[in-house]
Design a protein around this motif. Structure first.
Motif, PDB file in Angstrom:
ATOM      1  N   VAL A   1      31.509 -22.186 -32.840  1.00  0.00           N
ATOM      2  CA  VAL A   1      32.247 -22.732 -31.687  1.00  0.00           C
ATOM      3  C   VAL A   1      32.048 -21.874 -30.441  1.00  0.00           C
ATOM      4  CG1 VAL A   1      34.001 -23.796 -33.152  1.00  0.00           C
ATOM      5  CG2 VAL A   1      34.365 -21.478 -32.274  1.00  0.00           C
ATOM      6  N   GLY A   2      31.426 -20.693 -30.580  1.00  0.00           N
ATOM      7  CA  GLY A   2      31.309 -19.761 -29.463  1.00  0.00           C
ATOM      8  C   GLY A   2      29.933 -19.668 -28.836  1.00  0.00           C
ATOM      9  N   GLU A   3      28.897 -20.039 -29.565  1.00  0.00           N
ATOM     10  CA  GLU A   3      27.534 -19.952 -29.014  1.00  0.00           C
ATOM     11  C   GLU A   3      27.349 -21.007 -27.937  1.00  0.00           C
ATOM     12  OE1 GLU A   3      24.936 -17.792 -28.683  1.00  0.00           O
ATOM     13  OE2 GLU A   3      24.206 -17.980 -30.750  1.00  0.00           O
ATOM     14  N   VAL A   4      26.946 -20.576 -26.723  1.00  0.00           N
ATOM     15  CA  VAL A   4      26.734 -21.486 -25.599  1.00  0.00           C
ATOM     16  C   VAL A   4      25.321 -21.296 -25.069  1.00  0.00           C
ATOM     17  CG1 VAL A   4      29.173 -21.582 -24.946  1.00  0.00           C
ATOM     18  CG2 VAL A   4      27.718 -19.799 -23.984  1.00  0.00           C
ATOM     19  N   PHE A   5      24.956 -22.084 -24.056  1.00  0.00           N
ATOM     20  CA  PHE A   5      23.598 -22.032 -23.527  1.00  0.00           C
ATOM     21  C   PHE A   5      23.226 -20.634 -23.050  1.00  0.00           C
ATOM     22  CE2 PHE A   5      24.317 -26.681 -22.865  1.00  0.00           C
ATOM     23  CZ  PHE A   5      23.272 -27.129 -23.646  1.00  0.00           C
ATOM     24  N   ASP A   6      24.148 -19.968 -22.352  1.00  0.00           N
ATOM     25  CA  ASP A   6      23.847 -18.656 -21.770  1.00  0.00           C
ATOM     26  C   ASP A   6      23.539 -17.620 -22.842  1.00  0.00           C
ATOM     27  OD1 ASP A   6      24.204 -19.468 -19.106  1.00  0.00           O
ATOM     28  OD2 ASP A   6      26.366 -19.298 -19.300  1.00  0.00           O
ATOM     29  N   THR A   7      24.346 -17.569 -23.883  1.00  0.00           N
ATOM     30  CA  THR A   7      24.110 -16.587 -24.946  1.00  0.00           C
ATOM     31  C   THR A   7      22.886 -16.959 -25.766  1.00  0.00           C
ATOM     32  OG1 THR A   7      25.664 -17.780 -26.383  1.00  0.00           O
ATOM     33  CG2 THR A   7      26.536 -15.933 -25.121  1.00  0.00           C
TER      34      THR A   7
ATOM     35  N   ILE B   1      41.510 -18.146 -26.582  1.00  0.00           N
ATOM     36  CA  ILE B   1      41.436 -16.774 -26.083  1.00  0.00           C
ATOM     37  C   ILE B   1      40.501 -16.681 -24.882  1.00  0.00           C
ATOM     38  CG2 ILE B   1      40.701 -14.428 -26.651  1.00  0.00           C
ATOM     39  CD1 ILE B   1      41.626 -14.912 -29.503  1.00  0.00           C
ATOM     40  N   ILE B   2      39.362 -17.357 -24.955  1.00  0.00           N
ATOM     41  CA  ILE B   2      38.397 -17.332 -23.856  1.00  0.00           C
ATOM     42  C   ILE B   2      39.019 -17.900 -22.580  1.00  0.00           C
ATOM     43  CG2 ILE B   2      36.260 -18.376 -22.998  1.00  0.00           C
ATOM     44  CD1 ILE B   2      35.731 -16.085 -24.873  1.00  0.00           C
ATOM     45  N   THR B   3      39.677 -19.037 -22.699  1.00  0.00           N
ATOM     46  CA  THR B   3      40.307 -19.665 -21.531  1.00  0.00           C
ATOM     47  C   THR B   3      41.438 -18.804 -20.985  1.00  0.00           C
ATOM     48  OG1 THR B   3      39.790 -21.835 -22.502  1.00  0.00           O
ATOM     49  CG2 THR B   3      41.348 -21.786 -20.674  1.00  0.00           C
ATOM     50  N   SER B   4      42.201 -18.183 -21.863  1.00  0.00           N
ATOM     51  CA  SER B   4      43.297 -17.306 -21.431  1.00  0.00           C
ATOM     52  C   SER B   4      42.763 -16.104 -20.663  1.00  0.00           C
ATOM     53  CB  SER B   4      44.105 -16.840 -22.646  1.00  0.00           C
ATOM     54  OG  SER B   4      44.665 -17.931 -23.339  1.00  0.00           O
ATOM     55  N   GLN B   5      41.647 -15.553 -21.106  1.00  0.00           N
ATOM     56  CA  GLN B   5      41.030 -14.430 -20.405  1.00  0.00           C
ATOM     57  C   GLN B   5      40.612 -14.827 -18.995  1.00  0.00           C
ATOM     58  OE1 GLN B   5      37.828 -13.394 -23.042  1.00  0.00           O
ATOM     59  NE2 GLN B   5      39.037 -11.916 -24.188  1.00  0.00           N
ATOM     60  N   VAL B   6      40.004 -16.003 -18.867  1.00  0.00           N
ATOM     61  CA  VAL B   6      39.567 -16.488 -17.550  1.00  0.00           C
ATOM     62  C   VAL B   6      40.766 -16.692 -16.638  1.00  0.00           C
ATOM     63  CG1 VAL B   6      38.442 -18.379 -16.324  1.00  0.00           C
ATOM     64  CG2 VAL B   6      37.479 -17.558 -18.471  1.00  0.00           C
ATOM     65  N   ILE B   7      41.824 -17.283 -17.174  1.00  0.00           N
ATOM     66  CA  ILE B   7      43.031 -17.527 -16.384  1.00  0.00           C
ATOM     67  C   ILE B   7      43.619 -16.210 -15.887  1.00  0.00           C
ATOM     68  CG2 ILE B   7      45.434 -18.300 -16.546  1.00  0.00           C
ATOM     69  CD1 ILE B   7      44.445 -20.545 -18.388  1.00  0.00           C
ATOM     70  N   TRP B   8      43.755 -15.232 -16.780  1.00  0.00           N
ATOM     71  CA  TRP B   8      44.340 -13.947 -16.387  1.00  0.00           C
ATOM     72  C   TRP B   8      43.485 -13.215 -15.360  1.00  0.00           C
ATOM     73  CZ3 TRP B   8      42.700  -8.794 -17.153  1.00  0.00           C
ATOM     74  CH2 TRP B   8      43.666  -7.818 -16.842  1.00  0.00           C
ATOM     75  N   LYS B   9      42.185 -13.284 -15.517  1.00  0.00           N
ATOM     76  CA  LYS B   9      41.294 -12.498 -14.666  1.00  0.00           C
ATOM     77  C   LYS B   9      41.035 -13.135 -13.299  1.00  0.00           C
ATOM     78  CE  LYS B   9      36.863 -10.017 -14.962  1.00  0.00           C
ATOM     79  NZ  LYS B   9      36.296 -10.349 -13.649  1.00  0.00           N
ATOM     80  N   GLU B  10      40.901 -14.467 -13.243  1.00  0.00           N
ATOM     81  CA  GLU B  10      40.386 -15.090 -12.027  1.00  0.00           C
ATOM     82  C   GLU B  10      41.381 -15.953 -11.261  1.00  0.00           C
ATOM     83  OE1 GLU B  10      37.670 -14.209 -10.842  1.00  0.00           O
ATOM     84  OE2 GLU B  10      36.727 -13.215 -12.554  1.00  0.00           O
ATOM     85  N   THR B  11      42.540 -16.237 -11.833  1.00  0.00           N
ATOM     86  CA  THR B  11      43.482 -17.127 -11.144  1.00  0.00           C
ATOM     87  C   THR B  11      43.925 -16.556  -9.802  1.00  0.00           C
ATOM     88  OG1 THR B  11      44.307 -18.076 -13.214  1.00  0.00           O
ATOM     89  CG2 THR B  11      45.728 -18.261 -11.289  1.00  0.00           C
ATOM     90  N   GLY B  12      44.294 -15.288  -9.785  1.00  0.00           N
ATOM     91  CA  GLY B  12      44.752 -14.670  -8.542  1.00  0.00           C
ATOM     92  C   GLY B  12      43.694 -14.679  -7.464  1.00  0.00           C
ATOM     93  N   TRP B  13      42.460 -14.372  -7.855  1.00  0.00           N
ATOM     94  CA  TRP B  13      41.364 -14.346  -6.875  1.00  0.00           C
ATOM     95  C   TRP B  13      41.094 -15.742  -6.326  1.00  0.00           C
ATOM     96  CZ3 TRP B  13      39.363 -10.475  -4.335  1.00  0.00           C
ATOM     97  CH2 TRP B  13      38.132 -10.615  -3.691  1.00  0.00           C
TER      98      TRP B  13
END
Length: 285
Positions: free
Chosen positions: A233-239, A148-160
């Protein structure tokens, strides 16, 4: 003309670097930088010996790999496809439609995701139920989180992301295509032997920059999507930096974590740049 830009980077990028000193201190806000006690690499040692470190590193690394493999090539592919469109009005319409998601905030994107993937009333689960299948709790599932996270990035930023590649494609000499046509090259041959080599340097530079932000998976998106059931699986350095530094007040410890992430990014940029030069590209410096 350079002064405003230089002042921006000086004030907001370089001066705040002074704050990394607290990674080597037991920082107390009321004592400040100069009176807080120095502890050396204590916070780094604590972080590396904590089992949380490997969880954060694994989660961040996997999400970064997902972005490199599934997101990075898409702007290139779409740019090549748009470059083949001959009707200018249709091309501009498609460009406008794929640019729009970039200007949508992550809060709205996550809200849309809830409408699509929520177990109660979500579009996908409604379709599954209508097909006689059991609903799936996508938003609380650790197995679906990265997809889901990767799909969101693809939808939001691919065009830009296509903007830079389309600009590079606009600089390709049309005479090269004309010469290729005379030699009998079709559209695929022209793309492979002319278009791709023409934007290869742009692809390499953007790949180096992407590798430099390899561990930067984005705070806002992850923070909004993480919950107790997918945190493993969701906790990363930034959070983790936010929850530890801001919520728990461990300023020195969280600064050490952030500094470690930045140093890894710097090392990756240097290595990627040297590899690019070894393969005959200019790199970024």
């Amino acid at each position: 003309m350079l002064t405003p830009g230089l002042l921006y980077f000086l004030i907001y990028k370089y001066v705040p670097m002074w704050g990394v000193l607290i990674a080597f201190q037991d920082y107390q806000p009321f004592l400040g930088f100069f009176k807080s006690s120095w502890v050396g690499f204590k916070h780094f040692e604590t972080f590396f010996s904590d089992e949380t470190f490997w969880m954060l590193f694994r989660n961040t690394f996997v999400l970064a790999i997902y972005n490199i493999l599934f997101f990075f090539p898409l702007p290139i592919i779409i740019s090549l496809m748009l470059n083949e469109v001959r009707k200018e009005m249709f091309k501009r319409l498609i460009q406008t439609l794929i640019y729009i998601p970039h200007f949508v905030s992550w809060v709205v994107v996550v809200g849309i995701s809830f409408l699509f993937f929520s177990k109660e009333g979500g579009i996908f689960n409604t379709m599954l139920v209508s097909l006689g299948k059991e609903p799936v709790n996508f938003l609380l599932s650790a197995d679906w989180f990265r997809t889901i996270i990767t799909s969101q990035v693809i939808w939001k930023e691919t065009g830009w992301g296509t903007i830079i590649f389309l600009a590079a494609l606009a600089g390709v000499d049309p005479q090269l295509y004309e010469a290729a046509k005379i030699d009998g090259a079709g559209r695929w041959r022209q793309m492979w032997h002319i278009t791709l080599p023409a934007i290869r340097s742009t692809i390499v530079i953007l790949l180096i920059l992407r590798i430099g932000t390899f561990l930067d998976t984005g705070f806002e998106q992850i923070f909004l999507m993480v919950n107790p059931l997918n945190r493993q699986v969701g906790e990363v350095f930034d959070t983790f930096v936010y929850s530890t530094g801001i919520s728990q007040g461990k300023f020195s410890y969280s600064t050490a974590v952030g500094m470690f992430k930045s140093m890894i990014g710097l090392i990756l940029v240097v290595v990627a740049n040297r590899l690019a030069k070894r393969f005959g590209e200019d790199g970024i410096y």
